[in-house]
Scaffold this motif. Structure first.
Motif, short mmCIF file in Angstrom:
data_model
loop_
_atom_site.label_atom_id
_atom_site.label_comp_id
_atom_site.label_asym_id
_atom_site.label_seq_id
_atom_site.Cartn_x
_atom_site.Cartn_y
_atom_site.Cartn_z
N SER A 36 0.74 -1.12 0.07
CA SER A 36 -0.13 0.04 0.04
C SER A 36 0.76 1.26 0.15
N PHE A 38 1.40 4.61 1.90
CA PHE A 38 1.18 5.21 3.26
C PHE A 38 1.50 6.74 3.22
N THR A 45 -3.51 4.67 5.35
CA THR A 45 -3.36 4.16 4.07
C THR A 45 -4.04 4.77 2.69
N GLY A 106 -4.15 -1.45 7.67
CA GLY A 106 -4.20 0.02 7.05
C GLY A 106 -5.15 0.63 7.93
N PHE A 130 -3.65 -5.83 2.78
CA PHE A 130 -4.37 -4.58 2.93
C PHE A 130 -5.80 -4.62 2.43
#
Length: 240
Positions: A36, A38, A45, A106, A130
């Motif tokens: 993901s 960030f 996320t 996330g 995620f």
């Protein structure tokens, strides 16, 4: 009913890849939602719910690593946070699931006011990959349910022919040596309305799903028996 397409989305909310076959682990398709972006300043996320431009990039897994193709055609991967930050205009880190905290997933956001992208709420996703929810590690939808909508809007892992997957909830499906427990219907949000390459923003998609399908499209499954699947494999439902 047979598998028509297998999709993997290596990076949360970024475009994915079509596969001829896939390994299914307890966390879903190997590499699916394995990374993901960030947002360092907000601690969230990134998803296309808040950052729609994510959908104009795509990602694929190469030799166990992720490669992201940006909208300008440049390719970036692990260690290229500067390029990702320049693209999105904020301080961004590309993170692998479990990289910073093995237990935490996330932190995601969604707008309650879809038309105006307002009234945002947040929640914590599950660890390991995620995904939005621990109740769905593999998603499945039929061509009948998809109608003529572009399948990219729904980011579903398995597309099967026929129809009737909503009736599978609470039961099981076997695909080759993989066995899935069909845990839930998947409720849809503003994500399905977002623009993508060759697709405009379309609020009518979500309005139709809400009106005709009570917000649901596709089903979410948990993995009971990992294994291998391939396009063309038969999907066998059983109630127990």
């Amino acid at each position: 009913m047979r598998v028509r397409e297998i999709w993997r989305y290596p990076v949360k909310s970024i475009g994915g890849e079509v596969l001829p076959s896939a390994t299914i682990t307890e966390l879903g398709i190997a590499g699916d939602r394995g990374w993901s972006l960030f947002d360092v300043s907000t601690g969230t996320t990134l998803t296309a719910r808040r950052t729609p431009e994510l959908l104009f990039a795509s990602a694929r897994v190469v030799g166990g690593d992720v490669v992201i193709t940006l909208p300008d055609g440049n390719e970036v991967g692990a260690g290229d946070d500067a390029a990702l930050s320049a693209w999105l205009g904020r301080d961004i880190e590309l993170r692998a699931a479990g990289e910073h905290n093995l237990e935490a997933g996330g932190t995601y956001e969604v707008p309650l006011d879809v038309e105006n992208d307002a009234d945002w709420v947040s929640w914590q996703g599950p660890g390991g990959a995620f995904h939005d929810s621990a109740k769905a590690r593999v998603s499945l939808v039929s061509e009948g349910s998809l109608r003529d909508w572009d399948r990219r809007r729904f980011r579903t892992n398995l597309i099967v022919d026929g129809s009737g997957e909503d009736d599978f909830v609470g039961g099981h499906v076997a695909i080759g040596d993989v066995r899935l427990f069909v845990r839930k219907q998947i409720d849809r949000c503003v994500m399905v309305t977002r623009p993508q390459p060759d697709l405009d923003r379309d609020l009518d998609v979500l309005k139709t799903i809400n009106a005709e399908r009570a917000t649901f499209l596709a089903v979410g499954c948990l993995v009971e028996s990992p294994g291998e699947i391939e396009v063309g494999a038969e999907v066998v439902y059983s109630a127990s």
